[in-house]
Design a protein around this motif. Structure first.
Motif, PDB file in Angstrom:
ATOM      1  N   VAL A   1     -39.037  16.039  -9.554  1.00  0.00           N
ATOM      2  CA  VAL A   1     -40.344  16.197 -10.186  1.00  0.00           C
ATOM      3  C   VAL A   1     -40.144  16.662 -11.626  1.00  0.00           C
ATOM      4  O   VAL A   1     -39.345  17.571 -11.890  1.00  0.00           O
ATOM      5  N   ASP A   2     -40.867  16.030 -12.557  1.00  0.00           N
ATOM      6  CA  ASP A   2     -40.853  16.434 -13.974  1.00  0.00           C
ATOM      7  C   ASP A   2     -39.438  16.472 -14.535  1.00  0.00           C
ATOM      8  O   ASP A   2     -39.027  17.440 -15.192  1.00  0.00           O
ATOM      9  N   ILE A   3     -38.692  15.422 -14.298  1.00  0.00           N
ATOM     10  CA  ILE A   3     -37.304  15.353 -14.735  1.00  0.00           C
ATOM     11  C   ILE A   3     -37.205  15.502 -16.258  1.00  0.00           C
ATOM     12  O   ILE A   3     -38.019  14.988 -17.010  1.00  0.00           O
ATOM     13  N   GLY A   4     -36.212  16.286 -16.706  1.00  0.00           N
ATOM     14  CA  GLY A   4     -35.970  16.481 -18.118  1.00  0.00           C
ATOM     15  C   GLY A   4     -36.880  17.479 -18.797  1.00  0.00           C
ATOM     16  O   GLY A   4     -36.854  17.618 -20.025  1.00  0.00           O
ATOM     17  N   THR A   5     -37.663  18.210 -18.001  1.00  0.00           N
ATOM     18  CA  THR A   5     -38.552  19.234 -18.562  1.00  0.00           C
ATOM     19  C   THR A   5     -38.162  20.599 -18.013  1.00  0.00           C
ATOM     20  O   THR A   5     -37.428  20.691 -17.022  1.00  0.00           O
ATOM     21  N   PRO A   6     -38.667  21.680 -18.613  1.00  0.00           N
ATOM     22  CA  PRO A   6     -38.380  23.018 -18.065  1.00  0.00           C
ATOM     23  C   PRO A   6     -38.915  23.207 -16.653  1.00  0.00           C
ATOM     24  O   PRO A   6     -38.451  24.088 -15.923  1.00  0.00           O
ATOM     25  N   GLN A   7     -39.873  22.381 -16.241  1.00  0.00           N
ATOM     26  CA  GLN A   7     -40.469  22.500 -14.911  1.00  0.00           C
ATOM     27  C   GLN A   7     -39.758  21.637 -13.869  1.00  0.00           C
ATOM     28  O   GLN A   7     -40.236  21.514 -12.739  1.00  0.00           O
ATOM     29  N   GLU A   8     -38.640  21.036 -14.232  1.00  0.00           N
ATOM     30  CA  GLU A   8     -37.964  20.108 -13.315  1.00  0.00           C
ATOM     31  C   GLU A   8     -37.636  20.776 -11.980  1.00  0.00           C
ATOM     32  O   GLU A   8     -37.117  21.889 -11.924  1.00  0.00           O
ATOM     33  N   LYS A   9     -37.945  20.045 -10.894  1.00  0.00           N
ATOM     34  CA  LYS A   9     -37.615  20.491  -9.538  1.00  0.00           C
ATOM     35  C   LYS A   9     -36.989  19.314  -8.800  1.00  0.00           C
ATOM     36  O   LYS A   9     -37.396  18.165  -8.981  1.00  0.00           O
ATOM     37  N   SER A  10     -36.000  19.616  -7.962  1.00  0.00           N
ATOM     38  CA  SER A  10     -35.303  18.568  -7.235  1.00  0.00           C
ATOM     39  C   SER A  10     -35.297  18.897  -5.743  1.00  0.00           C
ATOM     40  O   SER A  10     -35.015  20.031  -5.348  1.00  0.00           O
ATOM     41  N   PHE A  11     -35.609  17.877  -4.925  1.00  0.00           N
ATOM     42  CA  PHE A  11     -35.668  18.052  -3.476  1.00  0.00           C
ATOM     43  C   PHE A  11     -34.790  16.976  -2.832  1.00  0.00           C
ATOM     44  O   PHE A  11     -35.082  15.780  -2.941  1.00  0.00           O
ATOM     45  N   GLY A  12     -33.702  17.384  -2.190  1.00  0.00           N
ATOM     46  CA  GLY A  12     -32.782  16.433  -1.588  1.00  0.00           C
ATOM     47  C   GLY A  12     -32.861  16.441  -0.077  1.00  0.00           C
ATOM     48  O   GLY A  12     -32.999  17.490   0.551  1.00  0.00           O
TER      49      GLY A  12
END
Length: 232
Positions: free
Chosen positions: A141-152
């Motif tokens: 979510v929101d890749i490349g921003t300070p808010q980026e979140k990753s769910f694997g």
């Protein structure tokens, strides 16, 4: 091949335009399987706890309706909001949501499959080859921003057992319910990881018909919006 399947508008971050077209036949593949009356053999998420978590057997609270009128929540037995197709790009603040990536379509069988000269499948049937090599999906979510979140997630993120109206099998990455997001504009990017290179059996051009080993971007940065919860 099917010409009426909806595509994610942002595109794929790697490979030439023709491969982007190949991958982005996407989001309504499952919808077409329903509306055209073709086979639905099952899914990889057959375990009871996971299906219960996705809301099977309960009324659908949200409805992701494709351009042809198919309800993807009902098709996939998902109770949460779906983000993916162009018609499903809005989520409600404070509520979990599910990301659906484009389906990966392969040749019907080993008998009809054709491959690049340098490729030998591990499994005879192309869809089995893809499924056996799938390791995980990562939803960013929101890749490349300070808010980026990753769910694997591992193999539970792969749905399979579907067919297009042409009788071609496909599998589809579908996330478990993801955490609610703040109100505003967001993006979602899907990454896949394969244990080895895979080719779909539909052609001999590597950039169009093959996926690499390791992790790669499967979609572009799909935009969507989170809106405030309605006041009743």
């Amino acid at each position: 091949m099917n010409q009426s399947i909806e595509r994610e508008s942002a595109g794929i971050t790697r490979g030439p335009a023709r491969r982007r077209h190949r991958l982005l036949r996407g989001m309504a593949t499952a919808a077409l399987a329903t509306t055209m009356g073709v086979s639905l053999a099952g899914t990889a998420l057959a375990d009871t706890p996971q299906r219960a978590a996705l809301g099977e057997g309960r009324p659908t609270k949200h409805a992701c309706i494709t351009a042809d009128g198919t309800n993807l929540n009902e098709f996939f037995h998902i109770r949460q909001q779906i983000i993916g197709p162009p018609t499903c790009r809005t989520a409600v603040a404070g509520e979990p949501w599910v990301r659906i990536g484009p389906g990966w379509v392969t040749a019907a069988s080993a008998a009809t499959a054709v491959y690049p000269a340098d490729y030998t499948p591990t499994k005879p049937n192309p869809i089995d080859d893809f499924n056996s090599k799938f390791l995980r999906a990562r939803f960013v979510v929101d890749i490349g921003t300070p808010q980026e979140k990753s769910f694997g997630f591992g193999r539970k993120a792969l749905r399979t057992g579907f067919f297009t109206e042409d009788g071609l099998p496909f599998s589809q990455p579908v996330s478990p319910p993801l955490r609610p997001l703040r109100v505003g504009q967001h993006t979602s990017t899907v990454f896949l990881t394969l244990r080895a290179r895979h080719c779909d059996g539909l052609g001999t051009v590597p950039d169009e018909n093959c996926l690499p080993a390791g992790e790669f971007a499967y979609t572009g940065n799909t935009p969507f919006e989170v809106v405030p919860r309605p006041v009743h």
